[in-house]
Design an enzyme around this catalytic site. Sequence first.
Site, PDB file in Angstrom:
ATOM      1  N   LYS A  70      14.557  58.425  25.578  1.00  0.00           N
ATOM      2  CA  LYS A  70      13.832  58.863  26.774  1.00  0.00           C
ATOM      3  C   LYS A  70      12.456  58.162  26.858  1.00  0.00           C
ATOM      4  O   LYS A  70      12.087  57.636  27.908  1.00  0.00           O
ATOM      5  CB  LYS A  70      13.661  60.393  26.755  1.00  0.00           C
ATOM      6  CG  LYS A  70      14.998  61.136  26.739  1.00  0.00           C
ATOM      7  CD  LYS A  70      14.840  62.646  26.722  1.00  0.00           C
ATOM      8  CE  LYS A  70      14.256  63.199  25.451  1.00  0.00           C
ATOM      9  NZ  LYS A  70      15.101  62.965  24.248  1.00  0.00           N
ATOM     10  N   ASP A 115       5.847  63.864  27.398  1.00  0.00           N
ATOM     11  CA  ASP A 115       6.995  64.155  26.538  1.00  0.00           C
ATOM     12  C   ASP A 115       7.028  65.676  26.295  1.00  0.00           C
ATOM     13  O   ASP A 115       5.974  66.331  26.381  1.00  0.00           O
ATOM     14  CB  ASP A 115       6.802  63.409  25.205  1.00  0.00           C
ATOM     15  CG  ASP A 115       8.104  63.272  24.436  1.00  0.00           C
ATOM     16  OD1 ASP A 115       9.154  63.648  24.975  1.00  0.00           O
ATOM     17  OD2 ASP A 115       8.068  62.792  23.292  1.00  0.00           O
ATOM     18  N   THR A 164      13.849  67.959  25.829  1.00  0.00           N
ATOM     19  CA  THR A 164      15.108  68.199  25.119  1.00  0.00           C
ATOM     20  C   THR A 164      15.731  69.505  25.618  1.00  0.00           C
ATOM     21  O   THR A 164      16.842  69.836  25.246  1.00  0.00           O
ATOM     22  CB  THR A 164      14.842  68.331  23.600  1.00  0.00           C
ATOM     23  OG1 THR A 164      13.732  69.210  23.424  1.00  0.00           O
ATOM     24  CG2 THR A 164      14.531  66.987  22.975  1.00  0.00           C
ATOM     25  N   ARG A 224      17.614  56.550  17.285  1.00  0.00           N
ATOM     26  CA  ARG A 224      16.484  56.706  16.361  1.00  0.00           C
ATOM     27  C   ARG A 224      16.981  56.913  14.927  1.00  0.00           C
ATOM     28  O   ARG A 224      16.408  56.403  13.967  1.00  0.00           O
ATOM     29  CB  ARG A 224      15.573  57.867  16.766  1.00  0.00           C
ATOM     30  CG  ARG A 224      14.390  57.973  15.789  1.00  0.00           C
ATOM     31  CD  ARG A 224      13.451  59.135  16.020  1.00  0.00           C
ATOM     32  NE  ARG A 224      12.747  59.003  17.272  1.00  0.00           N
ATOM     33  CZ  ARG A 224      12.669  59.968  18.167  1.00  0.00           C
ATOM     34  NH1 ARG A 224      13.245  61.120  17.960  1.00  0.00           N
ATOM     35  NH2 ARG A 224      12.011  59.765  19.275  1.00  0.00           N
TER      36      ARG A 224
HETATM   37  P1  ADP Z   1      13.389  59.992  22.651  1.00  0.00           P
HETATM   38  O1  ADP Z   1      12.149  59.777  23.467  1.00  0.00           O
HETATM   39  O2  ADP Z   1      14.586  60.344  23.480  1.00  0.00           O
HETATM   40  O3  ADP Z   1      13.187  60.966  21.514  1.00  0.00           O
HETATM   41  P2  ADP Z   1      12.947  57.224  21.871  1.00  0.00           P
HETATM   42  O4  ADP Z   1      12.867  56.538  23.188  1.00  0.00           O
HETATM   43  O5  ADP Z   1      11.662  57.487  21.150  1.00  0.00           O
HETATM   44  O6  ADP Z   1      13.791  58.574  21.983  1.00  0.00           O
HETATM   45  O7  ADP Z   1      13.956  56.350  20.962  1.00  0.00           O
HETATM   46  C1  ADP Z   1      13.803  56.233  19.556  1.00  0.00           C
HETATM   47  C2  ADP Z   1      14.087  54.820  19.128  1.00  0.00           C
HETATM   48  O8  ADP Z   1      15.475  54.567  19.272  1.00  0.00           O
HETATM   49  C3  ADP Z   1      13.392  53.745  19.964  1.00  0.00           C
HETATM   50  O9  ADP Z   1      12.152  53.382  19.434  1.00  0.00           O
HETATM   51  C4  ADP Z   1      14.355  52.587  19.943  1.00  0.00           C
HETATM   52  O10 ADP Z   1      14.104  51.751  18.835  1.00  0.00           O
HETATM   53  C5  ADP Z   1      15.697  53.243  19.731  1.00  0.00           C
HETATM   54  N1  ADP Z   1      16.461  53.310  20.982  1.00  0.00           N
HETATM   55  C6  ADP Z   1      16.551  54.360  21.812  1.00  0.00           C
HETATM   56  N2  ADP Z   1      17.392  54.115  22.821  1.00  0.00           N
HETATM   57  C7  ADP Z   1      17.863  52.866  22.625  1.00  0.00           C
HETATM   58  C8  ADP Z   1      18.800  52.039  23.334  1.00  0.00           C
HETATM   59  N3  ADP Z   1      19.419  52.494  24.425  1.00  0.00           N
HETATM   60  N4  ADP Z   1      19.053  50.807  22.855  1.00  0.00           N
HETATM   61  C9  ADP Z   1      18.455  50.371  21.720  1.00  0.00           C
HETATM   62  N5  ADP Z   1      17.568  51.106  20.998  1.00  0.00           N
HETATM   63  C10 ADP Z   1      17.280  52.339  21.444  1.00  0.00           C
END
Ligand code: ADP
Length: 349
Positions: A70, A115, A164, A224
């Site tokens: 996200k 967030d 979430t 992640r």
């Molecule tokens: P959230 O905000 O949903 O908790 P993040 O955007 O912080 O998740 O994602 C965590 C990590 O996962 C990112 O830093 C990235 O390295 C990896 N990531 C997330 N989505 C993708 C994707 N679609 N393709 C490649 N890497 C991704």
Amino acid sequence: MSIDKKSNNLNPQKRGEDVSLDLALRPKNFDEYVGQDKVKRNLKILIEAAKKRNEPIEHILFHGPAGLGKTTLAHLVAKEMNSQIKITSGPAISKVGDLVAIILRLEEGDILFIDEIHRLSKLVEEILYPAMESRAIDFVSGKGPSAQSYHLPLKPFTLVAATTRTSLLSSPLRSRFSGGSFRLDFYTIEDIEKIVCRNAKILCVETKPEAIKIIASRSRFTPRIANRLLKRARDYAEVKGQGIITPELAEEALNLLEIDHLGLESVDRRILDTIIKKFNGGPVGAGTLAAAMMEEVETIEEVYEPYLMQLGFLDRTPRGRCATSRAYEHLGLTPPSSSASDQNQQKLI
Ligand code: ADP
């Protein structure tokens, strides 16, 4: 354990090196962003339309379990729009004044990323309504007879929010995401393999194809976690091998972390074990379960349950959580002839 989805056991305390590696691994454009094709297609249309009209993109909400991308999408939207992104989170904004100060500092076309928006208090949230809808904020400063009310116009900006727990957002807030509300799903195993493969190259660590499969299969369909496991496998291969991640070293590294072949960690197994042994398989309320586990309800609900439900090990029923017969089998236990979850299903039918 207090909830910090970016630093709990599934994402252990980050070392300085980990933080800069995380930045290196974050996709820099939509082509590098693997999967979530429907969401990407929608975003590209929104972005192109906004650019054609020379306007900021409309407000967007991303929802789905932690670690699915996200925050990354928020950065990509900002990059595509050539916008500055200002980042904050629900728990960081405790007072109305905090949010007012952030919003008043936004420049035209900026993206404000909040967030964990479900953690904003009601009072703070209400500041967002007119800000999102009519680009103004209304607030009262001071108390009693000296209180002053203000109506301040804002420069055009975009709110991109992530949560979430979309069910915890009030409907007035949800309805103001005029650009859309996008759900991120767990990734397919093929997509996670692509991510591990790409990131092994970025980390300059040779990883055998079979090892990529092992790491991907234990990553809970979550980028992640895939990144974290790859980094730990790399550490292990450097210390115990020649720096090449072989299937054997990957397996050993993940076993050392107590991550089983489905990606379950010790806390996941403890949750299932507690429901089965202490509460006869359930139903048990989230609060009671959390107290028995000495964890916070939110941690259980936001960090652990989504994947357990995805695997079909846990059911959330109106009467509480139930372990399914698959959960019994995974722990090497014999399910009762009809587990609590199955009984609940029958009652519903
Ligand atoms: P959230 O905000 O949903 O908790 P993040 O955007 O912080 O998740 O994602 C965590 C990590 O996962 C990112 O830093 C990235 O390295 C990896 N990531 C997330 N989505 C993708 C994707 N679609 N393709 C490649 N890497 C991704």
